[in-house]
Design a protein around this motif. Structure first.
Motif, PDB file in Angstrom:
ATOM      1  N   LYS B   2      37.095 -79.307 -47.441  1.00 15.58           N
ATOM      2  CA  LYS B   2      38.197 -78.777 -46.632  1.00 15.58           C
ATOM      3  C   LYS B   2      38.358 -79.593 -45.356  1.00 15.58           C
ATOM      4  O   LYS B   2      37.369 -79.990 -44.725  1.00 15.58           O
ATOM      5  N   ASP B   3      39.611 -79.891 -45.000  1.00 10.27           N
ATOM      6  CA  ASP B   3      39.835 -80.604 -43.737  1.00 10.27           C
ATOM      7  C   ASP B   3      39.554 -79.668 -42.572  1.00 10.27           C
ATOM      8  O   ASP B   3      39.952 -78.499 -42.588  1.00 10.27           O
ATOM      9  N   GLU B   4      38.877 -80.178 -41.609  1.00 12.63           N
ATOM     10  CA  GLU B   4      38.642 -79.368 -40.414  1.00 12.63           C
ATOM     11  C   GLU B   4      39.305 -80.037 -39.219  1.00 12.63           C
ATOM     12  O   GLU B   4      39.086 -81.214 -38.960  1.00 12.63           O
ATOM     13  N   LEU B   5      40.144 -79.286 -38.528  1.00 12.35           N
ATOM     14  CA  LEU B   5      40.833 -79.832 -37.357  1.00 12.35           C
ATOM     15  C   LEU B   5      39.887 -79.778 -36.152  1.00 12.35           C
ATOM     16  O   LEU B   5      39.444 -78.707 -35.753  1.00 12.35           O
TER      17      LEU B   5
END
Ligand SMILES: Cc1ncc(C[n+]2csc(CCOP(=O)(O)OP(=O)(O)O)c2C)c(N)n1
Ligand code: SF4
Lengths: 352, 253
Positions: B2-5
């Motif tokens: 998952k992309d994490e900002l």
């Protein structure tokens, strides 16, 4: 409208009028002959819940005015000639950013430090810009303490109506003389004045921006065209007093204090059977060009009298040029001319 | 995965590309101001006063109510704003030519009156926008287009230390100098801005934050060289620190 009769100076009439008009913020710097205004307001305005700041200079006063005007509140600064010169940059920015504010100039003699006596030497500066760029101010010229009171109230309304600075031009005669003034209270100012453009923090709406910088190609041209249309629409505000002009052969044109003294001279010449009248511009911008042109078309002759070496006479000549010219009589600054002094040049113009 | 900002634009900043030169610290300074406004919940009550100089376009990048001031006059304009709207949060953002030269009277009197507002002062020792002329903060020996042989103490006077000058005025509650040349300094700078903003929120008086910043273009340097110049040449003349802190939290005189 609760009316009250008071015996006050022109400067005080301006201060009372501004308070009646809903003044919220005043900024100023001492200069003769207008010090009664800040002195009075330094107590009266805070008492009325407003803000008074003695600024470090006229430069600062005018920029404080700009800031308060950007918030959509009724704000004013007052000064006299050299001080008004220092304000011109901010006034130009206010015109460019379309901000309402009232500036009072109790004109004294110049150029330079000149003297502190009455003069109309700032006519050009008042009506032709004064600061840099293509802009106009609404300029009002009261001739009595009562008119000073009434016009300062009008000045605030006009400033907000047009989102433009309004200059009230008086002189040391008006500022320092005392007369009975009937004060009256206009409708209270709506707290929402300046609603759709004023800055109050962008809560629940997009941000607002008040500026005079237009760098993109064609942007400034567009702004100047819009401003020009606004300045043209100010024609609706033209005010003047025409006294015994209907059957006059000679019309004396004079404004402000000199207009009032000229009226006395005209009255006594009328009593002596002379066919003379007075035309007193009250708005110096927009200038009552049309009304003067109509008088010229009726074949009248004109004599412009000013407390300077000849400034408004240029606007009079422009107005009457298709039918007539205007003579000029300049009163030297530094003292208060009497009606007798004004009668003599009118007599000689009549006999020409 | 998952992309994490981990890093995003503060919500009050627009996504418009900045016009500043590569390596210019105006962008960093804008971001710090924007982060503080958002984190302190001030965005919706802020009225900014933008000044003359490269940063006049502040309003293109930070989305708050803004009025533009004439050159040097932002503290007077801000005074008018704050007097008209005492509940608004008001700050000016000014360069060194603007604040320390043409606007010296306005900044000193605004501080002396203790106006309840905050001044963010970007000191890059040069007039950026007009092409690199000498500023009141130009260092001795620094070459500019109007002191091509280098600024000379006897001829042009020395650089003016504004944070110290402002600290000496009665209405100043907080005056500090920070720098934007390193991560550590940037973190300190943000704390300083936040503290100055808090002082306004607490209605205590005037707050002043001087930021030592680069102007690679007019210094005729690469962004990296410009960054290094701050530590090597500027900080020795413009020491970092708190010069006045009247909140009683210590650190100043
Ligand atoms: C009255 C006036 N004088 C001069 C100028 C021209 N001018 C524009 S920006 C500037 C210098 C700004 O320098 P600084 O405040 O250091 O800001 P920077 O551009 O370095 O960010 C000058 C002199 C102006 N706009 N108005
Ligand atoms: S000229 Fe200097 S201050 Fe201006 S944007 Fe470029 S680097 Fe920044």
């Amino acid at each position: 409208m609760s009316e009250k009769r008071m015996f006050i100076k022109g400067n005080e009439a301006i201060a009372y009028g501004a308070l009646a008009a809903g003044l919220r913020c005043y900024f100023g710097y001492p200069i003769t002959p207008q010090n009664d205004i800040p002195e009075f307001l330094s107590k009266a305005l805070p008492d009325a819940g407003g803000e008074f700041v003695q600024a470090e200079s006229e430069v600062a006063s005018a920029n404080m005015l700009l800031g308060a005007a950007a918030c959509g509140v009724r704000a004013m600064t007052t000064s006299s000639s050299p001080g008004i010169s220092l304000m011109q940059e901010a006034i130009s920015y206010m015109a460019g950013s379309e901000l309402p504010g009232v500036i009072v100039n109790m004109n004294r003699g110049g150029p330079g430090l000149g003297d502190i006596g009455p003069s109309q030497g700032d006519y050009f500066q008042s009506t032709k810009g004064g600061g840099h760029g293509d802009y106009r101010l609404l300029v009002l010229s009261p001739s009595t303490c009562q008119e000073a009171y009434d016009l300062i109230i009008a000045a605030f309304d006009l400033a907000f109506k047009y989102r433009n600075p309004v200059l009230v031009l008086g002189d040391a005669i008006l500022g320092q003389m005392k007369e009975p003034v009937t004060t009256w209270k206009p409708e209270p100012v709506s707290p929402a004045e300046g609603g759709d453009w004023r800055l109050d923090g962008a809560s629940g709406r997009p941000k607002r921006l008040l500026k005079s910088l237009f760098l993109d190609e064609g942007e400034l041209a567009g702004q100047n065209l819009r401003l020009d249309a606004k300045y043209k629409s100010m024609q609706a505000e033209v005010r003047f007093e025409a006294y015994q002009t209907e059957d006059a052969e000679l019309v004396v044109v004079a404004h402000g204090s000199i207009g009032r003294i000229a009226k006395s001279a005209v009255r006594s010449l009328r009593a002596a059977g002379e066919k003379v009248g007075l035309f007193r511009p009250i708005t110096l911008y927009p200038f009552p060009t049309q009304a003067l042109a109509e008088l010229a078309a009726q074949g009248k002759r004109f004599l412009t009298i000013e407390h300077n070496m000849g400034q408004m006479v240029e606007d009079v000549r422009l107005a009457v040029r298709f039918h007539a010219d205007s003579g000029f009589h300049g009163l030297l600054p530094g003292n208060m001319p009497t009606p007798d002094e004004i009668e003599a040049p009118i007599r000689s113009a009549l006999s020409r | 995965m998952k992309d994490e900002l981990v890093f995003e634009r503060p919500s009050v900043m627009t996504d418009r590309g900045m016009h500043y030169c590569p390596g210019c610290h105006h962008g960093v300074a804008h971001r710090l101001v924007a982060e503080c406004l958002v984190e302190m919940g001030l965005v919706e009550k802020t009225i900014a006063v933008s000044a003359i100089g490269c940063s006049v376009f502040l309003y293109n990048y930070i989305s708050v109510d803004t009025v533009e001031a004439p050159h040097g006059r932002a503290p007077a304009v801000a005074t008018g704003v704050k007097r008209a709207r005492p509940d608004a949060f008001v700050f000016t953002y000014q360069g060194d030519g603007d604040l320390a030269s043409i606007g010296l009277a306005e900044i000193m009197h605004c501080a002396n009156r203790g106006e309840r507002l905050t001044v963010v002062f970007v000191n890059n020792t040069v007039y950026g926008m007009t092409g690199g002329q000498m500023a009141p903060t130009t260092l001795i020996g620094q070459k500019t287009t109007t002191c091509p042989g280098g600024r000379c103490q006897d001829r042009e006077g020395g650089p003016m230390n504004m944070a110290e000058i402002i600290a000496g005025l009665g209405g100043t509650v907080y005056s500090t100098r920070v720098a934007l040349d390193s991560v550590k300094h940037i973190v300190q700078a943000k704390k300083a801005i936040k503290k100055a903003f808090t002082i306004q929120e607490q209605d205590l008086g005037f707050g002043f934050v001087e930021l030592l910043a680069t102007c690679p273009t007019n210094w005729r340097m690469t962004p990296l060289q410009a960054n290094e110049r701050i530590a090597k040449e500027m900080i020795p003349v413009f020491p970092l620190g708190v010069f006045r802190d009247a909140t009683g939290e210590g650190g100043g005189k």
